[in-house]
Design an enzyme around this catalytic site. Structure first.
Site, PDB file in Angstrom:
ATOM      1  N   ASN A  54      14.001  -4.957   1.643  1.00 23.41           N
ATOM      2  CA  ASN A  54      15.194  -5.473   0.945  1.00 23.41           C
ATOM      3  C   ASN A  54      14.882  -6.147  -0.395  1.00 23.41           C
ATOM      4  O   ASN A  54      15.637  -7.005  -0.838  1.00 23.41           O
ATOM      5  CB  ASN A  54      15.969  -6.480   1.815  1.00 23.41           C
ATOM      6  CG  ASN A  54      16.458  -5.893   3.118  1.00 23.41           C
ATOM      7  OD1 ASN A  54      16.399  -4.686   3.317  1.00 23.41           O
ATOM      8  ND2 ASN A  54      16.934  -6.738   4.009  1.00 23.41           N
TER       9      ASN A  54
ATOM     10  N   PRO B 246       0.852  -1.203   0.000  1.00 24.92           N
ATOM     11  CA  PRO B 246       0.000   0.000   0.000  1.00 24.92           C
ATOM     12  C   PRO B 246       0.879   1.241   0.000  1.00 24.92           C
ATOM     13  O   PRO B 246       1.773   1.367   0.844  1.00 24.92           O
ATOM     14  CB  PRO B 246      -0.790  -0.124   1.311  1.00 24.92           C
ATOM     15  CG  PRO B 246       0.062  -0.993   2.187  1.00 24.92           C
ATOM     16  CD  PRO B 246       0.816  -1.916   1.282  1.00 24.92           C
ATOM     17  N   MET B 247       0.656   2.145  -0.950  1.00 23.09           N
ATOM     18  CA  MET B 247       1.490   3.338  -1.081  1.00 23.09           C
ATOM     19  C   MET B 247       0.593   4.554  -1.247  1.00 23.09           C
ATOM     20  O   MET B 247      -0.250   4.573  -2.157  1.00 23.09           O
ATOM     21  CB  MET B 247       2.426   3.203  -2.287  1.00 23.09           C
ATOM     22  CG  MET B 247       3.342   1.999  -2.206  1.00 23.09           C
ATOM     23  SD  MET B 247       4.223   1.654  -3.758  1.00 23.09           S
ATOM     24  CE  MET B 247       2.927   0.955  -4.781  1.00 23.09           C
ATOM     25  N   VAL B 248       0.752   5.537  -0.397  1.00 22.55           N
ATOM     26  CA  VAL B 248      -0.101   6.725  -0.424  1.00 22.55           C
ATOM     27  C   VAL B 248       0.032   7.433  -1.772  1.00 22.55           C
ATOM     28  O   VAL B 248       1.133   7.781  -2.204  1.00 22.55           O
ATOM     29  CB  VAL B 248       0.265   7.691   0.727  1.00 22.55           C
ATOM     30  CG1 VAL B 248      -0.558   8.968   0.631  1.00 22.55           C
ATOM     31  CG2 VAL B 248       0.031   7.016   2.072  1.00 22.55           C
TER      32      VAL B 248
ATOM     33  N   ASN C 112       8.369  -7.807   4.208  1.00 25.89           N
ATOM     34  CA  ASN C 112       8.515  -6.544   3.500  1.00 25.89           C
ATOM     35  C   ASN C 112       9.884  -5.960   3.822  1.00 25.89           C
ATOM     36  O   ASN C 112      10.242  -5.832   4.983  1.00 25.89           O
ATOM     37  CB  ASN C 112       7.403  -5.586   3.925  1.00 25.89           C
ATOM     38  CG  ASN C 112       7.376  -4.282   3.138  1.00 25.89           C
ATOM     39  OD1 ASN C 112       6.913  -3.267   3.623  1.00 25.89           O
ATOM     40  ND2 ASN C 112       7.864  -4.298   1.915  1.00 25.89           N
TER      41      ASN C 112
ATOM     42  N   ALA D  28       7.415  -2.401  -2.534  1.00 21.23           N
ATOM     43  CA  ALA D  28       7.080  -1.160  -3.237  1.00 21.23           C
ATOM     44  C   ALA D  28       8.127  -0.895  -4.317  1.00 21.23           C
ATOM     45  O   ALA D  28       8.115   0.155  -4.955  1.00 21.23           O
ATOM     46  CB  ALA D  28       7.040   0.010  -2.258  1.00 21.23           C
TER      47      ALA D  28
ATOM     48  N   HIS E 107       7.243  -5.576   8.195  1.00 23.51           N
ATOM     49  CA  HIS E 107       8.316  -4.780   7.588  1.00 23.51           C
ATOM     50  C   HIS E 107       9.497  -4.867   8.548  1.00 23.51           C
ATOM     51  O   HIS E 107       9.394  -4.460   9.705  1.00 23.51           O
ATOM     52  CB  HIS E 107       7.862  -3.330   7.414  1.00 23.51           C
ATOM     53  CG  HIS E 107       8.825  -2.489   6.656  1.00 23.51           C
ATOM     54  ND1 HIS E 107       8.423  -1.519   5.767  1.00 23.51           N
ATOM     55  CD2 HIS E 107      10.178  -2.469   6.629  1.00 23.51           C
ATOM     56  CE1 HIS E 107       9.494  -0.931   5.233  1.00 23.51           C
ATOM     57  NE2 HIS E 107      10.564  -1.499   5.758  1.00 23.51           N
TER      58      HIS E 107
ATOM     59  N   CYS F  57       3.275   2.776   9.273  1.00 21.49           N
ATOM     60  CA  CYS F  57       3.694   4.076   8.725  1.00 21.49           C
ATOM     61  C   CYS F  57       4.577   4.815   9.732  1.00 21.49           C
ATOM     62  O   CYS F  57       4.135   5.086  10.852  1.00 21.49           O
ATOM     63  CB  CYS F  57       2.475   4.922   8.375  1.00 21.49           C
ATOM     64  SG  CYS F  57       2.923   6.525   7.652  1.00 21.49           S
TER      65      CYS F  57
ATOM     66  N   GLN G 237      -6.570  -0.793   3.007  1.00 24.54           N
ATOM     67  CA  GLN G 237      -5.824  -0.464   4.230  1.00 24.54           C
ATOM     68  C   GLN G 237      -6.297   0.859   4.825  1.00 24.54           C
ATOM     69  O   GLN G 237      -6.474   1.843   4.113  1.00 24.54           O
ATOM     70  CB  GLN G 237      -4.322  -0.370   3.958  1.00 24.54           C
ATOM     71  CG  GLN G 237      -3.521  -0.209   5.245  1.00 24.54           C
ATOM     72  CD  GLN G 237      -2.049   0.043   5.009  1.00 24.54           C
ATOM     73  OE1 GLN G 237      -1.656   1.122   4.563  1.00 24.54           O
ATOM     74  NE2 GLN G 237      -1.216  -0.942   5.318  1.00 24.54           N
TER      75      GLN G 237
END
Length: 483
Positions: A210, A23-25, A208, A232, A175, A108, A79
């Site tokens: 590397n 998920p990326m804003v 999540n 991402a 992550h 986040c 999300q």
């Protein structure tokens, strides 16, 4: 039908997804998700949505989810960031019919998350998280999942993960960085933390961190035992999960075709291309300026054609055996990872030494009070050019009183001491006026009553006049009959 949980949910609903887009804003919008799915992604997340805004704003729901209905865009996880169990569940209930699961963002690390008290800044509030996840698990018709960051200590991270599982989390994304590891201080993600969590819980775990190539995905699964890998990294190479490195203009052309079919804000498109073309724009600086200024999709397509022509000309003039410059694994026109330089590397680029110098360069903008343009970021230098009198001294910024209801700045002349949004709701409910916000519900209501009463009076007069006319006509008719 009972709600699927844990591994059944992963195998049946998510189809055993191994390759996941993070998920990326403002970056994992529908168009980008569809491009990613065409090139190997098996599961996508929406951008992080703000639960409170999602509940109160119908337009926000429409723009971010309701208009993005597409049969190809499944499986899909929505999300949310939230810090209130009731609000989180309300938002999830509004979204559950449009997705396969609801994810709570606990990862986040940005300053906005710290100010809003959500994301990774909730990771110490275990009692609150238990309530949020348990209530969602008991209420929703779809599973609840979580994305977390690790603690420095592996043991604490494991206990944290177990607590979330016990509360009702059906899938966990870990992550492998702490909330302090961000920006130039990101460093490597710890797969050891992820491996320990995978062994300690009995629900599917995604890793999540590397991931730059498909080989990294395979290595991560082998070393940690996770069920899937989230990345991402496809922002720089949409074909990452195919194990390919195509030329940048081909990916751009395909993405723009999808955007024509499923429109999104131009700012999203521009941001994607700045990442996709990152290495090429270091060579062709003029194209960077053109991309920044262009106002239409057609204009962006023109810039892409120009980029393609320049790169093809460079390829035609290439000497045999020539190697990529700048330490890149591939030539700049090929999709490839971008590794953000650490503090020491930034210091070297700035001509300073030591981590303190690097950090000074990073934070100079916030610490500077005299507005020295040499110490300002590029963005603020542009603002300074537009307005030479502009000051970036934090102490000179006006202080705003907060709204009693939502915390937004309240109106200085508001009769209710609220922000405009809350004032509008209250004024409408109470049929009151707020001249400070230009809201005149009471005045308009009274005018409408006067208008209606005036119309009623006119109707009475008209009826009276009509009656008099009819009586006069009858009288005349009687007189004529007698004569």
């Amino acid at each position: 039908m009972p709600k699927l949980q844990g591994f059944e949910f992963w195998r049946n609903t998510l189809k055993g997804a191994h390759y996941i887009i993070a998920p990326m804003v403002d970056q994992s919008e529908l168009a980008w998700r569809l491009l990613s799915r065409r090139h190997g992604a098996q599961l996508c997340y929406t951008p992080m949505l703000h639960a409170q805004v999602f509940v109160r704003d119908a337009n926000y729901r429409k723009e971010n989810l309701y208009c993005d209905v597409c049969p190809e865009d499944r499986p899909l996880i929505v999300q949310f960031c939230a810090n209130d169990p009731e609000v989180f569940v309300q938002a999830a209930l509004l979204a559950q019919d449009y997705c396969d699961a609801i994810d709570l963002n606990l990862g986040c690390p940005q300053m906005i998350a710290k100010r809003g008290h959500y994301g990774a800044f909730l990771q110490e509030e275990w009692a609150l998280l238990q309530r949020m996840i348990f209530l969602a698990h008991e209420t929703l018709s779809v599973p609840i999942t979580c994305k977390i960051r690790v603690f420095p200590e592996i043991d604490k991270t494991v206990k944290y993960a177990q607590l979330l599982e016990k509360a009702g989390c059906q899938l966990l994304t870990v992550h492998g960085r702490t909330k302090e590891q961000k920006g130039p201080l990101a460093g490597l993600a710890s797969w050891e933390h992820i491996k320990a969590v995978r062994k300690a819980v009995s629900i599917p775990v995604f890793a999540n961190g590397n991931i730059q190539y498909l080989s990294d995905v395979e290595e991560c699964i082998q070393k940690t035992g996770v069920h899937g890998v989230m990345s991402a990294g496809n922002l720089h190479n949409p074909a990452l999960f195919e194990g390919r490195n195509p030329v940048v203009w081909e990916m751009t052309e395909e993405y723009l075709e999808i955007v024509h079919q499923y429109p999104c804000p131009l700012s999203y498109v521009r941001a994607h291309l700045f990442k996709l073309w990152h290495h090429t724009l270091q060579v062709y600086q003029q194209l960077r300026e053109e991309l920044a200024k262009v106002k239409t999709l057609e204009g962006i397509a023109d810039v892409n054609r120009e980029l393609k022509l320049r790169c093809q000309e460079e390829i035609a003039n290439q000497k045999e055996g020539e190697k990529p410059k700048g330490g890149l694994p591939f030539f700049h026109w090929i999709c490839q990872p971008y590794v953000r330089p650490g503090p020491k590397e930034i210091c070297k680029e700035n001509g300073t030494s030591g981590s303190a110098g690097g950090m000074r360069g990073k934070r100079a903008l916030e610490d500077e009070e005299d507005g020295n343009s040499d110490m300002l970021s590029k963005n603020k230098q542009k603002k300074k050019l537009r307005n030479p009198n502009k000051s970036f001294d934090p102490s000179l910024k006006p202080k705003y009183a907060k709204c009693d209801h939502c915390g937004n700045p309240k109106g200085n002349k508001c009769v209710f001491n609220l922000c405009r949004g809350c004032c509008k709701k209250r004024a409408f409910k109470e049929t009151a006026d707020c001249p400070g916000h230009g809201l005149l519900f009471k005045t308009k209501y009274e005018k409408s009553l006067l208008r209606k009463s005036g119309q009623t009076e006119m109707q009475k007069i008209e009826r009276t006049q009509k009656g008099d006319t009819e009586e006069t006509a009858e009288l005349k008719e009687g007189i004529d009959t007698v004569l």
